[in-house]
Write an enzyme that holds these catalytic residues in place. Sequence first.
Site, PDB file in Angstrom:
ATOM      1  CE  LYS A 139      27.410  61.246  18.558  1.00  0.00           C
ATOM      2  NZ  LYS A 139      28.696  60.510  18.562  1.00  0.00           N
ATOM      3  CG  PHE A 162      38.645  59.870  18.442  1.00  0.00           C
ATOM      4  CD1 PHE A 162      37.564  60.453  19.096  1.00  0.00           C
ATOM      5  CD2 PHE A 162      39.225  58.744  19.011  1.00  0.00           C
ATOM      6  CE1 PHE A 162      37.077  59.948  20.286  1.00  0.00           C
ATOM      7  CE2 PHE A 162      38.752  58.223  20.205  1.00  0.00           C
ATOM      8  CZ  PHE A 162      37.674  58.830  20.848  1.00  0.00           C
ATOM      9  CG  ASN A 181      28.369  57.157  17.256  1.00  0.00           C
ATOM     10  OD1 ASN A 181      28.103  58.354  17.189  1.00  0.00           O
ATOM     11  ND2 ASN A 181      28.905  56.616  18.334  1.00  0.00           N
ATOM     12  CD  GLU A 196      26.785  64.093  28.439  1.00  0.00           C
ATOM     13  OE1 GLU A 196      25.732  63.479  28.151  1.00  0.00           O
ATOM     14  OE2 GLU A 196      27.919  63.598  28.299  1.00  0.00           O
ATOM     15  CE1 TYR A 231      31.109  63.403  22.479  1.00  0.00           C
ATOM     16  CE2 TYR A 231      31.063  65.123  20.822  1.00  0.00           C
ATOM     17  CZ  TYR A 231      30.569  63.935  21.331  1.00  0.00           C
ATOM     18  OH  TYR A 231      29.537  63.288  20.699  1.00  0.00           O
ATOM     19  NE  ARG A 286      25.820  55.195  19.188  1.00  0.00           N
ATOM     20  CZ  ARG A 286      26.229  55.363  20.440  1.00  0.00           C
ATOM     21  NH1 ARG A 286      26.391  54.308  21.232  1.00  0.00           N
ATOM     22  NH2 ARG A 286      26.483  56.571  20.890  1.00  0.00           N
ATOM     23  NE  ARG A 294      26.071  54.204  27.983  1.00  0.00           N
ATOM     24  CZ  ARG A 294      26.997  54.817  27.236  1.00  0.00           C
ATOM     25  NH1 ARG A 294      26.801  56.042  26.807  1.00  0.00           N
ATOM     26  NH2 ARG A 294      28.127  54.201  26.938  1.00  0.00           N
ATOM     27  CB  THR A 304      30.647  53.517  21.085  1.00  0.00           C
ATOM     28  OG1 THR A 304      30.269  53.751  22.433  1.00  0.00           O
ATOM     29  CG2 THR A 304      31.199  54.791  20.488  1.00  0.00           C
ATOM     30  CG  HIS A 332      26.272  61.918  23.236  1.00  0.00           C
ATOM     31  ND1 HIS A 332      27.496  61.411  23.612  1.00  0.00           N
ATOM     32  CD2 HIS A 332      25.763  62.516  24.331  1.00  0.00           C
ATOM     33  CE1 HIS A 332      27.702  61.708  24.889  1.00  0.00           C
ATOM     34  NE2 HIS A 332      26.666  62.383  25.341  1.00  0.00           N
TER      35      HIS A 332
HETATM   36  P1  CMP Z   1      29.749  59.528  21.763  1.00  0.00           P
HETATM   37  O1  CMP Z   1      28.891  58.610  22.559  1.00  0.00           O
HETATM   38  O2  CMP Z   1      29.163  60.768  21.237  1.00  0.00           O
HETATM   39  O3  CMP Z   1      31.028  59.912  22.643  1.00  0.00           O
HETATM   40  C1  CMP Z   1      32.327  60.028  22.135  1.00  0.00           C
HETATM   41  C2  CMP Z   1      32.391  59.803  20.673  1.00  0.00           C
HETATM   42  O4  CMP Z   1      33.669  59.623  20.133  1.00  0.00           O
HETATM   43  C3  CMP Z   1      31.675  58.522  20.317  1.00  0.00           C
HETATM   44  O5  CMP Z   1      30.300  58.709  20.489  1.00  0.00           O
HETATM   45  C4  CMP Z   1      32.151  58.274  18.892  1.00  0.00           C
HETATM   46  O6  CMP Z   1      31.296  58.855  17.929  1.00  0.00           O
HETATM   47  C5  CMP Z   1      33.472  58.986  18.890  1.00  0.00           C
HETATM   48  N1  CMP Z   1      34.550  58.051  18.682  1.00  0.00           N
HETATM   49  C6  CMP Z   1      34.887  57.021  19.440  1.00  0.00           C
HETATM   50  N2  CMP Z   1      35.956  56.379  18.918  1.00  0.00           N
HETATM   51  C7  CMP Z   1      36.283  57.046  17.805  1.00  0.00           C
HETATM   52  C8  CMP Z   1      37.299  56.890  16.823  1.00  0.00           C
HETATM   53  N3  CMP Z   1      38.182  55.893  16.908  1.00  0.00           N
HETATM   54  N4  CMP Z   1      37.331  57.765  15.816  1.00  0.00           N
HETATM   55  C9  CMP Z   1      36.430  58.792  15.756  1.00  0.00           C
HETATM   56  N5  CMP Z   1      35.455  58.989  16.660  1.00  0.00           N
HETATM   57  C10 CMP Z   1      35.383  58.128  17.657  1.00  0.00           C
END
Ligand code: CMP
Length: 144
Positions: free
Chosen positions: A10, A58, A113, A127, A50, A103, A86, A92, A116
């Site tokens: 990211k 969010f 984070n 994807e 997404y 992470r 993963r 996450t 992805h």
């Molecule tokens: P990702 O695996 O890219 O898929 C969905 C993303 O949503 C996840 O990683 C996080 O970076 C993001 N995410 C999840 N929970 C929250 C949150 N509470 N606030 C902001 N971003 C979030």
Amino acid sequence: MIQQTFLMVKPDGVQRSIVGEIVSRFEKKGFQLVGAKLMHVSQDLAETHYGEHREKPFFKELVDFITSGPVFAMVWEGENVIANARQMMGKTNPQEALPGTIRGDYGLIVDKNVIHGSDSPESAQREIALFFSESEVVSYNKQL
Ligand code: CMP
């Protein structure tokens, strides 16, 4: 089973110059890089990618962040690579991700984070097709 997965460093990971470190972890594990590019994610692509989070509070933050700077998009191939990648990424929320995971080692907050990764064979297929044309994913035998 040999699989392919979609992984993406990211914008925070690109900004912090840890693309090489992340690529290196998957290479050393034994997975094979079969597609990669540094790119800007458009608003459209972000919202499609997404899409399952569209109703989440969010969502806007997520789309704004992923379009805020270049990402490093990748396709990796190998034995059970979807679940294994993963595990290597960690949970996450970087606050819950164990040390030794990407992470856990490089992230601090859930919205930034670092990486992805696809969560299932169906999302991997979706994807990969969203980010890469067929000719951008190569097939080759590892010699060594
Ligand atoms: P990702 O695996 O890219 O898929 C969905 C993303 O949503 C996840 O990683 C996080 O970076 C993001 N995410 C999840 N929970 C929250 C949150 N509470 N606030 C902001 N971003 C979030």
